[in-house]
Design a protein around this motif. Structure first.
Motif, short mmCIF file in Angstrom:
data_model
loop_
_atom_site.label_atom_id
_atom_site.label_comp_id
_atom_site.label_asym_id
_atom_site.label_seq_id
_atom_site.Cartn_x
_atom_site.Cartn_y
_atom_site.Cartn_z
N GLY A 176 27.10 28.31 7.73
CA GLY A 176 26.05 27.79 6.86
C GLY A 176 25.05 28.82 6.38
N THR A 210 24.08 29.71 2.40
CA THR A 210 22.72 29.51 1.91
C THR A 210 22.17 30.78 1.28
OG1 THR A 210 22.35 27.89 3.68
CG2 THR A 210 20.41 28.74 2.56
N GLU A 214 15.35 28.65 6.99
CA GLU A 214 15.39 27.24 6.64
C GLU A 214 16.65 26.57 7.18
OE1 GLU A 214 13.21 25.21 5.23
OE2 GLU A 214 11.71 26.79 5.03
N PHE A 215 17.78 27.27 7.13
CA PHE A 215 19.02 26.66 7.64
C PHE A 215 18.92 26.41 9.14
CE2 PHE A 215 23.30 26.50 9.32
CZ PHE A 215 23.94 25.68 8.41
N PHE A 228 12.33 23.91 0.58
CA PHE A 228 13.78 23.93 0.33
C PHE A 228 14.21 22.82 -0.61
CE2 PHE A 228 13.63 20.66 3.56
CZ PHE A 228 14.73 19.85 3.29
N LEU A 265 21.69 21.56 3.20
CA LEU A 265 20.88 21.81 4.39
C LEU A 265 20.54 20.51 5.11
CD1 LEU A 265 20.62 24.65 3.05
CD2 LEU A 265 18.24 24.66 3.80
#
Length: 482
Positions: free
Chosen positions: A284, A288, A310-311, A325, A336
């Motif tokens: 992930g 991103t 953020e992920f 986000f 996300l």
């Protein structure tokens, strides 16, 4: 049902919770802010209520049964939410209504991190500290902490531990006795918190901010002492420290225990859930970062920092932010947000359905595909070298079904209160997975949504924190039959 014992336990736990208001009182005295009377009043009222519940049944001695454990767990979280909201009501700042104070209190205790408070930078230091401490207590589960001393009071603790501990397998113990298990968990939790606080302090935070953010980081809560959250510090080093401890706190604490006891990290690499958890991060994060850089949202370096942070924050259901986000381009906000439904590992402070359940659902899906090709084949589901019983797989599918149905019902109810589609679907998802920030009108805070919606979301937070069945079992008529 032993109601006298239940009231006795609730009374003891409320009196213990009242003692947790001492640190905010000392903070208020140190900074000479205006919330001292609010905390003293709340402490006195909570302690007195605990005494009233405890005194009539203080000589009662009965073993707790499983049903008693479930009822105590749910009642205590509900009662604790009410007790925890008192300082927010009594204090002139923020001076919240009962609904808003209850929402803030439950959000802290369930480590959801959704807030109705704005202007954090101007709040009294004692209120800021108290919010962070609520998440820290909720992260380990105040009932799990309390079972370390309940046996000394003549009350068995395993029923409470089974009702409180997250994950599909409730009976595994780190040590033979529940008291030792609770102490082991608490020691690991405290060690992570202290290490995290010192790391933040060394990275450039003030001591106050370092302690406060260590509380919410290790608890995977997401409350901050600033409106801009982690973006306030504008420091890549602080963000890296935060990412490291969010990942560690999203891991099953049993693995941390075995590592500390055996002085070896081999348990991590032999654990299928941990490997799946790391694999999701490894897949992930690059997606991103690449999409942010490809769409020129940020340059490559900034994309790497914001994208990674953020992920990790959303997958672990922490909810810290360095950027909004929800305004990122294309599919990214939904990409996300979906990972929050998985959340952290079982036995961690993370929310969501838990990594182990998602892994078992995937393995069951693969098994069904194989059965279409070979209908008569016996194909066991394995985690590592261990076969998983069909009973566990059925329980996981049952959990998933009830999770989805509960989500749909609350989403429809939220829309019925007047909220738009995006706000409704993301608010329920953010609360039932204990993530915090949603999309639409709840991207930054939950201040402007209506009161009925806030109560629905309070229920969603409790439902997520208590892993659905612990709460819903109380609505079953058979639960109350003798």
């Amino acid at each position: 049902m032993h109601f006298s014992v239940i009231f006795r336990v609730l009374g003891i736990l409320l009196m213990l919770f009242s003692m947790t208001l001492l640190p905010p009182i000392f903070v208020s005295l140190y900074y000479n802010d205006e919330s001292l009377v609010a905390f003293l009043s709340a402490m006195g009222l909570i302690f007195a209520t605990g005494c009233l519940l405890w005194l009539p049944s203080n000589k009662t001695r009965h073993d707790l049964r499983t049903r008693d454990g479930f009822l105590i767990t749910v009642l205590f979280w509900a009662v604790l939410g009410i007790a925890g909201c008192l300082p927010f009501i009594f204090s002139d700042q923020p001076g919240l209504s009962f609904t808003d104070a209850m929402f803030e209190s439950l959000s802290g205790l369930t480590t959801t991190g959704a807030t109705v408070i704005t202007g954090l930078d101007d709040l009294p230091k004692s209120i800021l500290y108290y919010r962070q401490q609520l998440q820290w207590l909720g992260g380990i589960g105040i009932i799990v902490i309390a079972v370390a001393i309940l046996p000394m009071l003549g009350i068995g603790g395993m029923q409470l531990y089974r009702a409180e501990t997250p994950g599909p397998v409730k009976d595994s113990k780190l040590t033979p006795r529940i008291t030792e298990t609770a102490k082991a968990l608490f020691l690991i939790y405290c060690t992570l918190t202290i290490t995290c606080a010192l790391s933040y302090w060394a990275a450039g935070m003030t001591l106050f901010d370092a302690i406060g953010h260590a509380f919410s980081t290790v608890a995977i809560g997401g409350f901050s002492t600033h409106d801009a959250s982690m973006g306030y510090f504008d420091s890549p080093i602080i963000l890296i420290v935060c990412m490291l401890f969010m990942i560690l706190s999203g891991v099953n604490f049993a693995l941390h225990f075995y590592t500390s006891r055996n002085r070896s990290i081999s348990h991590y690499w032999h654990d299928p859930e941990f490997k799946f958890y790391i694999s999701c991060l490894a897949i992930g994060i690059p997606i991103t970062i690449a999409y942010l850089a490809h769409t020129d949202t940020y340059d490559l370096e900034t994309s790497a920092i914001h994208g990674s942070f953020e992920f990790i924050s959303i997958l672990t259901t922490t909810g810290f932010g360095t950027a909004d986000f929800t305004i990122w381009p294309g599919f990214l906000p939904f990409f996300l947000f979906l990972f929050a439904f998985m959340g952290g590992c079982a036995g961690s402070t993370g929310g969501g359905m838990k990594v182990i359940r998602v892994l078992l659902i995937c393995k069951q899906g693969i098994r069904e595909i194989k059965r279409l090709i070979n209908p008569n084949a016996v194909i066991p589901i394995k985690l590592g070298q261990t076969s998983v019983s069909d009973r566990v797989v059925e329980a996981v599918w049952g959990f998933f079904a009830v999770f989805v149905i509960s989500y749909m019902i609350m989403f429809i109810l939220l829309m019925a209160t007047g909220l738009d589609f995006l706000t409704s679907v993301s608010a329920v998802g953010a609360c039932i997975s204990n993530l915090g920030p949603g999309m639409g009108d709840v991207a930054l805070n939950y201040t402007d949504i209506n009161n009925p919606a806030k109560w629905i979301l309070c229920f969603a937070m409790l439902l997520g924190r208590l892993e659905i069945f612990t709460l819903l079992v109380l609505f079953s008529p058979s639960f109350w039959r003798r």
